[in-house]
Write a protein that holds these residues in place. Structure first.
Motif, mmCIF file in Angstrom:
data_model
loop_
_atom_site.group_PDB
_atom_site.id
_atom_site.type_symbol
_atom_site.label_atom_id
_atom_site.label_comp_id
_atom_site.label_asym_id
_atom_site.label_seq_id
_atom_site.Cartn_x
_atom_site.Cartn_y
_atom_site.Cartn_z
ATOM 1 N N UNK A 208 -13.100 -36.937 -30.078
ATOM 2 C CA UNK A 208 -12.229 -38.050 -30.469
ATOM 3 C C UNK A 208 -11.895 -38.928 -29.265
ATOM 4 N N UNK A 209 -11.740 -38.300 -28.106
ATOM 5 C CA UNK A 209 -11.348 -39.036 -26.899
ATOM 6 C C UNK A 209 -12.451 -39.959 -26.388
ATOM 7 N N UNK A 210 -13.641 -39.856 -26.926
ATOM 8 C CA UNK A 210 -14.714 -40.769 -26.514
ATOM 9 C C UNK A 210 -14.353 -42.221 -26.807
ATOM 10 N N UNK A 211 -13.450 -42.409 -27.773
ATOM 11 C CA UNK A 211 -13.053 -43.768 -28.153
ATOM 12 C C UNK A 211 -11.851 -44.268 -27.343
ATOM 13 N N UNK A 212 -11.394 -43.452 -26.406
ATOM 14 C CA UNK A 212 -10.240 -43.789 -25.570
ATOM 15 C C UNK A 212 -10.718 -44.066 -24.149
ATOM 16 N N UNK A 213 -10.124 -45.057 -23.501
ATOM 17 C CA UNK A 213 -10.465 -45.314 -22.101
ATOM 18 C C UNK A 213 -10.230 -44.057 -21.276
ATOM 19 N N UNK A 214 -11.103 -43.805 -20.330
ATOM 20 C CA UNK A 214 -11.036 -42.563 -19.561
ATOM 21 C C UNK A 214 -9.688 -42.381 -18.879
ATOM 22 N N UNK A 215 -9.125 -43.470 -18.357
ATOM 23 C CA UNK A 215 -7.849 -43.364 -17.644
ATOM 24 C C UNK A 215 -6.675 -43.079 -18.589
ATOM 25 N N UNK A 216 -6.891 -43.244 -19.898
ATOM 26 C CA UNK A 216 -5.821 -43.012 -20.878
ATOM 27 C C UNK A 216 -5.977 -41.693 -21.632
ATOM 28 N N UNK A 217 -6.985 -40.922 -21.297
ATOM 29 C CA UNK A 217 -7.293 -39.747 -22.115
ATOM 30 C C UNK A 217 -6.254 -38.638 -21.995
ATOM 31 N N UNK A 218 -5.699 -38.438 -20.806
ATOM 32 C CA UNK A 218 -4.674 -37.393 -20.689
ATOM 33 C C UNK A 218 -3.444 -37.741 -21.520
ATOM 34 N N UNK A 219 -3.104 -39.016 -21.582
ATOM 35 C CA UNK A 219 -1.996 -39.448 -22.442
ATOM 36 C C UNK A 219 -2.342 -39.173 -23.903
ATOM 37 N N UNK A 220 -3.571 -39.477 -24.276
ATOM 38 C CA UNK A 220 -4.028 -39.241 -25.646
ATOM 39 C C UNK A 220 -3.968 -37.755 -25.998
ATOM 40 N N UNK A 221 -4.451 -36.907 -25.093
ATOM 41 C CA UNK A 221 -4.407 -35.462 -25.344
ATOM 42 C C UNK A 221 -2.964 -34.979 -25.503
ATOM 43 N N UNK A 222 -2.080 -35.525 -24.691
ATOM 44 C CA UNK A 222 -0.671 -35.154 -24.784
ATOM 45 C C UNK A 222 -0.090 -35.546 -26.139
ATOM 46 N N UNK A 223 -0.495 -36.697 -26.643
ATOM 47 C CA UNK A 223 -0.025 -37.143 -27.958
ATOM 48 C C UNK A 223 -0.544 -36.222 -29.067
ATOM 49 N N UNK A 224 -1.795 -35.801 -28.957
ATOM 50 C CA UNK A 224 -2.351 -34.877 -29.949
ATOM 51 C C UNK A 224 -1.559 -33.571 -29.975
ATOM 52 N N UNK A 225 -1.240 -33.060 -28.795
ATOM 53 C CA UNK A 225 -0.500 -31.796 -28.718
ATOM 54 C C UNK A 225 0.944 -31.968 -29.179
ATOM 55 N N UNK A 226 1.499 -33.143 -28.955
ATOM 56 C CA UNK A 226 2.849 -33.413 -29.458
ATOM 57 C C UNK A 226 2.851 -33.445 -30.980
ATOM 58 N N UNK A 227 1.791 -33.993 -31.567
ATOM 59 C CA UNK A 227 1.666 -33.983 -33.029
ATOM 60 C C UNK A 227 1.537 -32.558 -33.541
ATOM 61 N N UNK A 228 0.795 -31.730 -32.801
ATOM 62 C CA UNK A 228 0.666 -30.328 -33.197
ATOM 63 C C UNK A 228 2.019 -29.623 -33.129
ATOM 64 N N UNK A 229 2.848 -30.003 -32.161
ATOM 65 C CA UNK A 229 4.187 -29.422 -32.073
ATOM 66 C C UNK A 229 5.015 -29.767 -33.308
ATOM 67 N N UNK A 230 4.770 -30.933 -33.874
ATOM 68 C CA UNK A 230 5.536 -31.357 -35.049
ATOM 69 C C UNK A 230 5.199 -30.549 -36.291
#
Length: 287
Positions: A208-230
Protein backbone atom coordinates in the motif's frame (compact mmCIF):
# COMPACT_ATOMS: atom_id res chain seq x y z
CA UNK A 1 13.35 -22.65 5.24
CA UNK A 2 10.21 -22.11 7.30
CA UNK A 3 9.70 -25.84 7.85
CA UNK A 4 13.31 -26.28 8.93
CA UNK A 5 13.49 -23.30 11.28
CA UNK A 6 9.98 -22.60 12.54
CA UNK A 7 7.24 -24.60 14.18
CA UNK A 8 3.74 -24.64 12.65
CA UNK A 9 1.35 -21.80 13.47
CA UNK A 10 -0.41 -22.37 16.76
CA UNK A 11 2.21 -24.76 18.12
CA UNK A 12 2.63 -22.63 21.25
CA UNK A 13 -0.77 -23.85 22.46
CA UNK A 14 -2.18 -27.11 23.70
CA UNK A 15 -5.78 -28.28 23.76
CA UNK A 16 -7.87 -26.93 26.61
CA UNK A 17 -11.55 -26.92 27.43
CA UNK A 18 -12.98 -24.66 30.14
CA UNK A 19 -13.81 -26.66 33.25
CA UNK A 20 -16.72 -24.35 34.12
CA UNK A 21 -18.61 -24.99 30.87
CA UNK A 22 -21.91 -26.75 31.42
CA UNK A 23 -24.66 -27.70 29.05
CA UNK A 24 -27.64 -25.75 30.36
CA UNK A 25 -26.96 -22.19 31.52
CA UNK A 26 -30.01 -20.31 32.68
CA UNK A 27 -30.27 -18.04 29.64
CA UNK A 28 -30.98 -21.00 27.34
CA UNK A 29 -34.03 -21.94 29.40
CA UNK A 30 -35.54 -18.52 28.72
CA UNK A 31 -35.54 -18.90 24.93
CA UNK A 32 -38.86 -20.26 23.67
CA UNK A 33 -38.34 -20.05 19.91
CA UNK A 34 -36.92 -23.40 18.75
CA UNK A 35 -34.75 -22.01 15.98
CA UNK A 36 -33.29 -19.28 18.17
CA UNK A 37 -32.69 -21.71 21.00
CA UNK A 38 -30.83 -24.10 18.69
CA UNK A 39 -28.70 -21.21 17.46
CA UNK A 40 -27.96 -20.09 21.03
CA UNK A 41 -27.01 -23.65 22.01
CA UNK A 42 -24.57 -23.81 19.10
CA UNK A 43 -23.03 -20.51 20.15
CA UNK A 44 -22.72 -21.70 23.74
CA UNK A 45 -21.03 -24.88 22.52
CA UNK A 46 -18.31 -22.85 20.79
CA UNK A 47 -16.70 -21.99 24.13
CA UNK A 48 -15.45 -25.58 24.29
CA UNK A 49 -13.50 -25.12 21.06
CA UNK A 50 -12.19 -21.56 21.39
CA UNK A 51 -10.12 -22.18 24.52
CA UNK A 52 -6.33 -21.88 24.32
CA UNK A 53 -3.72 -22.80 26.90
CA UNK A 54 -0.04 -22.04 26.47
CA UNK A 55 2.46 -24.87 26.59
CA UNK A 56 4.92 -24.94 29.47
CA UNK A 57 7.78 -24.17 27.08
CA UNK A 58 6.28 -20.72 26.41
CA UNK A 59 6.98 -19.79 30.03
CA UNK A 60 10.38 -21.50 30.13
CA UNK A 61 11.67 -20.14 26.82
CA UNK A 62 9.52 -17.08 26.24
CA UNK A 63 12.27 -15.47 24.12
CA UNK A 64 11.59 -18.08 21.43
CA UNK A 65 7.93 -17.10 21.04
CA UNK A 66 6.04 -14.05 19.83
CA UNK A 67 3.14 -14.86 22.17
CA UNK A 68 2.90 -12.86 25.40
CA UNK A 69 2.90 -15.37 28.28
CA UNK A 70 -0.12 -15.12 30.57
CA UNK A 71 -0.94 -17.18 33.66
CA UNK A 72 -4.34 -18.52 32.59
CA UNK A 73 -5.99 -20.04 29.51
CA UNK A 74 -8.01 -17.73 27.28
CA UNK A 75 -10.96 -17.77 24.93
CA UNK A 76 -9.89 -16.42 21.54
CA UNK A 77 -11.89 -14.95 18.64
CA UNK A 78 -11.15 -17.99 16.46
CA UNK A 79 -10.17 -18.48 12.84
CA UNK A 80 -6.73 -17.04 12.16
CA UNK A 81 -6.91 -15.16 15.47
CA UNK A 82 -5.20 -17.66 17.76
CA UNK A 83 -4.31 -15.28 20.59
CA UNK A 84 -6.38 -12.86 22.66
CA UNK A 85 -7.38 -9.51 21.19
CA UNK A 86 -8.18 -6.68 23.54
CA UNK A 87 -11.57 -5.34 22.61
CA UNK A 88 -12.72 -8.68 21.18
CA UNK A 89 -12.32 -9.94 24.74
CA UNK A 90 -14.96 -7.48 25.93
CA UNK A 91 -17.64 -9.20 23.85
CA UNK A 92 -16.25 -12.64 24.70
CA UNK A 93 -16.44 -11.84 28.42
CA UNK A 94 -20.08 -10.79 28.08
CA UNK A 95 -20.89 -14.09 26.39
CA UNK A 96 -18.99 -16.12 28.96
CA UNK A 97 -20.81 -14.39 31.80
CA UNK A 98 -24.13 -15.17 30.16
CA UNK A 99 -22.95 -18.78 29.93
CA UNK A 100 -22.14 -18.69 33.68
CA UNK A 101 -18.43 -19.33 33.07
CA UNK A 102 -17.21 -17.08 35.85
CA UNK A 103 -13.90 -18.88 36.48
CA UNK A 104 -12.89 -18.57 32.85
CA UNK A 105 -13.72 -14.86 32.92
CA UNK A 106 -11.73 -14.33 36.11
CA UNK A 107 -8.76 -16.09 34.55
CA UNK A 108 -8.90 -13.81 31.52
CA UNK A 109 -9.18 -10.72 33.72
CA UNK A 110 -6.18 -11.88 35.72
CA UNK A 111 -4.27 -12.26 32.46
CA UNK A 112 -4.95 -8.59 31.73
CA UNK A 113 -3.87 -7.70 35.27
CA UNK A 114 -0.59 -9.50 34.65
CA UNK A 115 -0.05 -7.72 31.34
CA UNK A 116 -0.80 -4.23 32.69
CA UNK A 117 1.50 -4.92 35.63
CA UNK A 118 4.35 -5.84 33.26
CA UNK A 119 3.81 -3.45 30.36
CA UNK A 120 1.62 -0.61 31.62
CA UNK A 121 -1.05 -1.16 28.98
CA UNK A 122 -3.13 -3.88 27.36
CA UNK A 123 -1.83 -4.34 23.82
CA UNK A 124 -3.89 -4.72 20.66
CA UNK A 125 -3.41 -8.49 20.93
CA UNK A 126 -1.43 -11.17 22.67
CA UNK A 127 1.80 -10.87 20.67
CA UNK A 128 4.92 -8.91 21.55
CA UNK A 129 4.72 -7.00 18.28
CA UNK A 130 1.45 -5.43 19.45
CA UNK A 131 3.00 -3.80 22.52
CA UNK A 132 3.27 -0.35 20.94
CA UNK A 133 -0.49 0.04 20.61
CA UNK A 134 -3.63 -0.81 22.52
CA UNK A 135 -7.30 -1.04 21.56
CA UNK A 136 -10.46 0.65 22.91
CA UNK A 137 -10.02 0.60 26.71
CA UNK A 138 -12.67 -1.86 27.83
CA UNK A 139 -10.83 -3.65 30.63
CA UNK A 140 -12.52 -1.62 33.37
CA UNK A 141 -16.00 -2.24 31.85
CA UNK A 142 -15.14 -5.96 31.68
CA UNK A 143 -14.41 -5.92 35.40
CA UNK A 144 -17.66 -4.06 36.03
CA UNK A 145 -19.63 -6.73 34.17
CA UNK A 146 -17.82 -9.46 36.10
CA UNK A 147 -18.70 -7.77 39.39
CA UNK A 148 -22.36 -7.52 38.40
CA UNK A 149 -22.50 -11.30 38.05
CA UNK A 150 -20.22 -12.33 40.93
CA UNK A 151 -19.87 -9.44 43.41
CA UNK A 152 -16.21 -10.49 43.70
CA UNK A 153 -15.04 -7.43 45.61
CA UNK A 154 -11.91 -9.31 46.70
CA UNK A 155 -10.75 -9.30 43.07
CA UNK A 156 -11.50 -5.58 42.92
CA UNK A 157 -9.59 -4.87 46.12
CA UNK A 158 -6.56 -6.77 44.86
CA UNK A 159 -6.48 -5.10 41.46
CA UNK A 160 -7.94 -1.59 41.76
CA UNK A 161 -4.52 0.01 41.28
CA UNK A 162 -3.93 -2.03 38.12
CA UNK A 163 -7.24 -0.78 36.74
CA UNK A 164 -6.18 2.76 37.52
CA UNK A 165 -2.80 2.15 35.89
CA UNK A 166 -4.40 1.09 32.62
CA UNK A 167 -6.70 4.12 32.71
CA UNK A 168 -3.74 6.44 33.26
CA UNK A 169 -1.96 4.97 30.25
CA UNK A 170 -4.66 6.49 28.07
CA UNK A 171 -4.79 9.79 29.93
CA UNK A 172 -1.01 10.23 29.80
CA UNK A 173 -0.17 8.76 26.40
CA UNK A 174 -3.17 9.37 24.19
CA UNK A 175 -4.29 12.83 25.25
CA UNK A 176 -4.63 15.82 22.96
CA UNK A 177 -5.48 19.42 23.83
CA UNK A 178 -8.41 20.91 21.92
CA UNK A 179 -9.45 24.58 22.00
CA UNK A 180 -13.04 25.57 21.25
CA UNK A 181 -14.75 28.92 21.83
CA UNK A 182 -11.97 30.12 24.08
CA UNK A 183 -11.95 27.00 26.25
CA UNK A 184 -9.36 24.24 26.38
CA UNK A 185 -10.28 20.57 26.60
CA UNK A 186 -8.15 17.50 27.26
CA UNK A 187 -9.40 14.63 25.13
CA UNK A 188 -8.02 11.35 23.82
CA UNK A 189 -7.24 9.96 20.39
CA UNK A 190 -5.79 6.80 18.91
CA UNK A 191 -2.08 7.14 18.32
CA UNK A 192 0.76 4.77 17.55
CA UNK A 193 4.11 6.49 17.08
CA UNK A 194 6.28 3.48 16.26
CA UNK A 195 8.12 3.20 12.96
CA UNK A 196 7.68 0.85 10.04
CA UNK A 197 4.84 -1.34 8.76
CA UNK A 198 2.62 -3.38 11.03
CA UNK A 199 4.56 -6.59 11.81
CA UNK A 200 1.41 -8.69 11.46
CA UNK A 201 0.58 -7.19 8.03
CA UNK A 202 4.04 -6.28 6.80
CA UNK A 203 3.60 -7.25 3.16
CA UNK A 204 0.21 -5.54 2.81
CA UNK A 205 1.52 -2.30 4.31
CA UNK A 206 4.61 -2.27 2.09
CA UNK A 207 2.43 -2.77 -0.98
CA UNK A 208 0.00 0.00 0.00
CA UNK A 209 2.87 2.36 0.82
CA UNK A 210 4.06 2.23 -2.79
CA UNK A 211 1.50 4.96 -3.45
CA UNK A 212 2.96 7.18 -0.72
CA UNK A 213 6.02 9.41 -1.11
CA UNK A 214 9.01 7.70 0.46
CA UNK A 215 9.61 10.53 2.93
CA UNK A 216 5.99 10.22 4.16
CA UNK A 217 5.86 6.46 4.58
CA UNK A 218 6.70 6.30 8.28
CA UNK A 219 3.85 8.73 8.95
CA UNK A 220 1.58 6.54 6.83
CA UNK A 221 2.60 3.39 8.71
CA UNK A 222 1.94 5.16 12.00
CA UNK A 223 -1.55 6.08 10.80
CA UNK A 224 -2.26 2.47 9.83
CA UNK A 225 -1.23 1.28 13.29
CA UNK A 226 -3.29 4.01 14.93
CA UNK A 227 -6.31 2.75 12.99
CA UNK A 228 -5.54 -0.76 14.22
CA UNK A 229 -5.51 0.60 17.77
CA UNK A 230 -9.04 1.89 17.21
CA UNK A 231 -10.32 -1.57 16.33
CA UNK A 232 -11.91 0.02 13.25
CA UNK A 233 -9.28 -1.19 10.84
CA UNK A 234 -10.13 -0.05 8.38
CA UNK A 235 -12.97 2.41 8.02
CA UNK A 236 -13.63 5.55 5.98
CA UNK A 237 -14.25 7.30 9.29
CA UNK A 238 -10.45 7.71 9.42
CA UNK A 239 -10.08 9.13 5.91
CA UNK A 240 -9.42 12.83 5.35
CA UNK A 241 -8.69 13.70 1.74
CA UNK A 242 -7.27 16.95 0.38
CA UNK A 243 -10.81 18.37 0.22
CA UNK A 244 -11.44 17.63 3.89
CA UNK A 245 -13.97 14.83 3.33
CA UNK A 246 -13.78 11.11 4.05
CA UNK A 247 -14.10 10.17 0.40
CA UNK A 248 -10.99 8.33 -0.69
CA UNK A 249 -8.96 5.24 0.03
CA UNK A 250 -6.41 3.91 2.50
CA UNK A 251 -3.79 6.42 1.38
CA UNK A 252 -6.04 9.15 2.84
CA UNK A 253 -5.90 7.73 6.35
CA UNK A 254 -5.46 10.39 9.07
CA UNK A 255 -6.44 8.77 12.35
CA UNK A 256 -4.28 10.98 14.57
CA UNK A 257 -6.01 14.09 13.23
CA UNK A 258 -9.37 12.88 14.54
CA UNK A 259 -10.66 13.03 18.12
CA UNK A 260 -13.19 10.17 18.22
CA UNK A 261 -16.36 10.77 20.21
CA UNK A 262 -16.73 7.05 20.98
CA UNK A 263 -13.22 6.74 22.42
CA UNK A 264 -13.80 9.74 24.67
CA UNK A 265 -17.17 8.36 25.75
CA UNK A 266 -15.38 5.13 26.73
CA UNK A 267 -12.73 7.13 28.62
CA UNK A 268 -15.48 8.98 30.50
CA UNK A 269 -17.19 5.64 31.23
CA UNK A 270 -13.90 4.30 32.59
CA UNK A 271 -13.55 7.31 34.89
CA UNK A 272 -17.09 6.90 36.23
CA UNK A 273 -16.56 3.18 36.83
CA UNK A 274 -13.24 3.74 38.59
CA UNK A 275 -14.91 6.26 40.86
CA UNK A 276 -17.65 3.71 41.61
CA UNK A 277 -15.06 1.02 42.36
CA UNK A 278 -13.19 3.20 44.85
CA UNK A 279 -16.49 3.96 46.59
CA UNK A 280 -17.37 0.26 46.76
CA UNK A 281 -14.03 -0.29 48.50
CA UNK A 282 -14.65 2.70 50.79
CA UNK A 283 -11.57 4.42 49.38
CA UNK A 284 -13.23 7.61 48.14
CA UNK A 285 -10.25 9.75 49.12
CA UNK A 286 -8.24 8.07 46.35
CA UNK A 287 -10.70 9.05 43.62
Amino acid sequence: FLKENFEPAGSEFEEWQPSDWHESPEFLKKINDRALKKWAEELHLLWKYLGRKMKDDVYINSHLYSIIPVPNPVIVPGGRFREFYYWDSYWIVHGLLLSEMYDTVKGMLNNFVSIVDRYGLIPNGGRIYYLMRSQPPLFIPMVDSYLEYTNDTEFLEQNIKILEKEFLFWIRNRKVEVSKNGRNYTLCRYQDSSYGPRPESYREDIETARYIKEEDRDIFYSELKSAAESGWDFSTRWFINDKGTNQGNLTDINVKSIVPVDLNAIIYWNAKLLSKFFKILNRQKEV
